[in-house]
Every structure is written in C-alpha cells, then in structure tokens.
Write a protein that holds these residues in place. Structure first.
Motif, PDB file in Angstrom:
ATOM      1  N   LEU A 270       0.820  -1.218   0.000  1.00  0.00           N
ATOM      2  CA  LEU A 270       0.000   0.000   0.000  1.00  0.00           C
ATOM      3  C   LEU A 270       0.854   1.269   0.000  1.00  0.00           C
ATOM      4  CD1 LEU A 270      -2.743  -1.126   2.550  1.00  0.00           C
ATOM      5  CD2 LEU A 270      -3.053  -0.765   0.088  1.00  0.00           C
ATOM      6  N   GLY A 271       2.173   1.115   0.038  1.00  0.00           N
ATOM      7  CA  GLY A 271       3.061   2.269  -0.063  1.00  0.00           C
ATOM      8  C   GLY A 271       3.695   2.728   1.229  1.00  0.00           C
ATOM      9  N   VAL A 272       3.435   2.026   2.333  1.00  0.00           N
ATOM     10  CA  VAL A 272       4.062   2.399   3.595  1.00  0.00           C
ATOM     11  C   VAL A 272       5.534   1.976   3.531  1.00  0.00           C
ATOM     12  CG1 VAL A 272       4.063   2.101   6.110  1.00  0.00           C
ATOM     13  CG2 VAL A 272       1.889   2.121   4.852  1.00  0.00           C
ATOM     14  N   ASN A 273       6.431   2.881   3.870  1.00  0.00           N
ATOM     15  CA  ASN A 273       7.858   2.608   3.868  1.00  0.00           C
ATOM     16  C   ASN A 273       8.205   1.698   5.042  1.00  0.00           C
ATOM     17  OD1 ASN A 273      10.744   2.934   4.429  1.00  0.00           O
ATOM     18  ND2 ASN A 273      10.658   4.588   2.927  1.00  0.00           N
ATOM     19  N   THR A 274       9.062   0.725   4.818  1.00  0.00           N
ATOM     20  CA  THR A 274       9.424  -0.201   5.898  1.00  0.00           C
ATOM     21  C   THR A 274      10.001   0.533   7.112  1.00  0.00           C
ATOM     22  OG1 THR A 274      11.577  -0.621   4.876  1.00  0.00           O
ATOM     23  CG2 THR A 274       9.820  -2.192   4.408  1.00  0.00           C
ATOM     24  N   ASP A 275      10.694   1.643   6.880  1.00  0.00           N
ATOM     25  CA  ASP A 275      11.242   2.427   7.997  1.00  0.00           C
ATOM     26  C   ASP A 275      10.150   3.115   8.811  1.00  0.00           C
ATOM     27  OD1 ASP A 275      13.824   1.728   7.298  1.00  0.00           O
ATOM     28  OD2 ASP A 275      14.155   3.536   6.097  1.00  0.00           O
ATOM     29  N   ASP A 276       8.938   3.180   8.271  1.00  0.00           N
ATOM     30  CA  ASP A 276       7.810   3.821   8.956  1.00  0.00           C
ATOM     31  C   ASP A 276       6.893   2.811   9.645  1.00  0.00           C
ATOM     32  OD1 ASP A 276       8.616   6.405   8.286  1.00  0.00           O
ATOM     33  OD2 ASP A 276       7.549   6.352   6.372  1.00  0.00           O
ATOM     34  N   ILE A 277       7.352   1.569   9.732  1.00  0.00           N
ATOM     35  CA  ILE A 277       6.596   0.517  10.423  1.00  0.00           C
ATOM     36  C   ILE A 277       7.391   0.103  11.657  1.00  0.00           C
ATOM     37  CG2 ILE A 277       5.629  -1.808  10.295  1.00  0.00           C
ATOM     38  CD1 ILE A 277       5.542  -1.440   7.203  1.00  0.00           C
ATOM     39  N   THR A 278       6.758   0.211  12.815  1.00  0.00           N
ATOM     40  CA  THR A 278       7.384  -0.200  14.080  1.00  0.00           C
ATOM     41  C   THR A 278       6.599  -1.370  14.636  1.00  0.00           C
ATOM     42  OG1 THR A 278       8.085   2.064  14.549  1.00  0.00           O
ATOM     43  CG2 THR A 278       7.999   0.534  16.420  1.00  0.00           C
ATOM     44  N   VAL A 279       7.309  -2.436  15.009  1.00  0.00           N
ATOM     45  CA  VAL A 279       6.666  -3.628  15.562  1.00  0.00           C
ATOM     46  C   VAL A 279       7.158  -3.851  16.981  1.00  0.00           C
ATOM     47  CG1 VAL A 279       6.354  -6.121  15.327  1.00  0.00           C
ATOM     48  CG2 VAL A 279       6.502  -4.692  13.266  1.00  0.00           C
ATOM     49  N   ALA A 280       6.210  -4.033  17.886  1.00  0.00           N
ATOM     50  CA  ALA A 280       6.524  -4.403  19.267  1.00  0.00           C
ATOM     51  C   ALA A 280       5.776  -5.701  19.562  1.00  0.00           C
ATOM     52  CB  ALA A 280       6.074  -3.306  20.232  1.00  0.00           C
ATOM     53  N   THR A 281       6.406  -6.595  20.303  1.00  0.00           N
ATOM     54  CA  THR A 281       5.718  -7.821  20.692  1.00  0.00           C
ATOM     55  C   THR A 281       5.518  -7.837  22.200  1.00  0.00           C
ATOM     56  OG1 THR A 281       7.725  -9.159  20.956  1.00  0.00           O
ATOM     57  CG2 THR A 281       6.722  -9.087  18.746  1.00  0.00           C
ATOM     58  N   VAL A 282       4.446  -8.498  22.611  1.00  0.00           N
ATOM     59  CA  VAL A 282       4.105  -8.621  24.029  1.00  0.00           C
ATOM     60  C   VAL A 282       3.720 -10.074  24.304  1.00  0.00           C
ATOM     61  CG1 VAL A 282       3.376  -6.207  24.280  1.00  0.00           C
ATOM     62  CG2 VAL A 282       1.696  -7.936  23.610  1.00  0.00           C
ATOM     63  N   PRO A 283       3.725 -10.478  25.582  1.00  0.00           N
ATOM     64  CA  PRO A 283       3.424 -11.880  25.884  1.00  0.00           C
ATOM     65  C   PRO A 283       2.054 -12.363  25.392  1.00  0.00           C
ATOM     66  CG  PRO A 283       4.441 -10.839  27.772  1.00  0.00           C
ATOM     67  CD  PRO A 283       4.152  -9.745  26.775  1.00  0.00           C
ATOM     68  N   GLY A 284       1.012 -11.555  25.582  1.00  0.00           N
ATOM     69  CA  GLY A 284      -0.321 -12.010  25.206  1.00  0.00           C
ATOM     70  C   GLY A 284      -1.261 -10.857  24.913  1.00  0.00           C
ATOM     71  N   ALA A 285      -2.501 -11.205  24.603  1.00  0.00           N
ATOM     72  CA  ALA A 285      -3.497 -10.216  24.183  1.00  0.00           C
ATOM     73  C   ALA A 285      -3.829  -9.195  25.273  1.00  0.00           C
ATOM     74  CB  ALA A 285      -4.777 -10.918  23.721  1.00  0.00           C
ATOM     75  N   LEU A 286      -3.729  -9.570  26.535  1.00  0.00           N
ATOM     76  CA  LEU A 286      -4.035  -8.617  27.604  1.00  0.00           C
ATOM     77  C   LEU A 286      -3.006  -7.504  27.711  1.00  0.00           C
ATOM     78  CD1 LEU A 286      -5.388 -10.912  30.455  1.00  0.00           C
ATOM     79  CD2 LEU A 286      -6.671  -9.291  29.042  1.00  0.00           C
ATOM     80  N   GLU A 287      -1.796  -7.742  27.224  1.00  0.00           N
ATOM     81  CA  GLU A 287      -0.745  -6.728  27.283  1.00  0.00           C
ATOM     82  C   GLU A 287      -0.776  -5.784  26.081  1.00  0.00           C
ATOM     83  OE1 GLU A 287      -0.217  -9.816  29.938  1.00  0.00           O
ATOM     84  OE2 GLU A 287       0.013 -10.178  27.793  1.00  0.00           O
ATOM     85  N   VAL A 288      -1.489  -6.143  25.047  1.00  0.00           N
ATOM     86  CA  VAL A 288      -1.532  -5.336  23.824  1.00  0.00           C
ATOM     87  C   VAL A 288      -2.014  -3.904  24.079  1.00  0.00           C
ATOM     88  CG1 VAL A 288      -2.648  -5.102  21.554  1.00  0.00           C
ATOM     89  CG2 VAL A 288      -1.673  -7.298  22.250  1.00  0.00           C
TER      90      VAL A 288
END
Length: 164
Positions: A41-59
């Motif tokens: 869709l044109g979003v630059n990879t440098d403009d995407i930030t990913v964070a992970t958490v243990p489970g859905a309650l922490e989201v």
C-alpha cells in the motif's frame, strides 16, 4: 452531499504494530501478511514499528504508549485468543478488545484490531491471511481519513481566525 472517498495510499504514513506472542505461530504469520500488505500500500518499511508482548491482555498497554508518543498515524493489534476449556477465553478476549477500543478513542488514533478470537487453531489458521491483510488496509484508510478530517478542521479554524 460531500462524500469522502477511501484513500489506500500509505506513502508517508507511520504505522505501529503490537503483536501478542501467545499463539505465536498464528501471530507471526499475521505479522508477515500485515507488513507485506502495508508495504504494498506504499508504507515505507522504515515507517513501520513492531513491538511484541506476551499475550493479548498486554496489547492495549503498549498501544497506549505508542499512541501517547504521537509518532504514529495508525496502530494495528495482532494476535490470537483461542478458546480453551475455561472461562479465561472470555476474559482475555473481552478485556483485550475493550482495551484496544478505549486506546483508539482516548487518543483519537485509528487502531485496526486484528486479534483473532476463535474456537480452535484451525479457525485461526483459516483467518490469518484475510484478517491481517484487512488490518493493514483499515489502518491506512482510517489514518488517511483522520488526517484529512484534522486538516479540514485546521482549515476551518484558520478561516475563523482570518475573519476576526
């Protein structure tokens, strides 16, 4: 009548993604599909930030921190809550969903909630592609819409100042 058309051009948008690692095979597959769609869709990879958490309650907590930073145009929640034999499924799915919604409303930021709630692993696997792809599309479209509406509000405000 003035109709605002959907805009799916993600160029220049900053997107934050929070992935729950519980049921990590599903979440990781969703993350891959979602990021590929964002890039398409044109979003630059440098403009995407990913964070992970243990489970859905922490989201919701991490979404809240991302939203409060004002560094993102939209956020995406990814993960899976699969029914077990206890009431825990209801608690996790309800609280997670309510938290995600509250963050979006409190911070006036679009959040695509792609946390699956399914009866079993098979149902989750069937939904990976569509739900993750839809989350990317929703994030881009709603970010563009909110940005447009904010620009229009600013123009009206500036016009009011000019008239005084």
């Amino acid at each position: 009548m003035n109709t605002i058309q959907p805009e799916h051009n993600g160029a220049g948008l900053r997107i934050g993604i929070v992935q729950a690692r519980f049921s990590n095979e599903i979440g990781s597959a969703m993350l891959k599909v979602c990021t590929e769609k964002l890039i398409a869709l044109g979003v630059n990879t440098d403009d995407i930030t990913v964070a992970t958490v243990p489970g859905a309650l922490e989201v919701p907590l991490i979404l809240q921190n991302m939203a409060s930073s004002q560094q993102y145009d939209a956020l995406i929640a990814i993960g899976a809550v699969i029914r077990g034999e206890t009431y825990h499924f209801e608690l996790v799915s309800n609280e997670s969903g309510a938290g995600v919604t509250r963050v979006g409303l409190d911070f006036n930021i679009p959040i695509a909630n792609a946390i699956l709630t399914t009866e079993n692993d098979e149902q989750a696997h069937v939904r990976i592609e569509e739900k993750a792809s839809d989350a990317a599309l929703v994030a881009v479209e709603c970010a563009n819409l909110v940005n447009l509406l904010l620009e229009e509000q600013l123009e009206v405000f500036e016009e009011d100042d000019d008239q005084e």
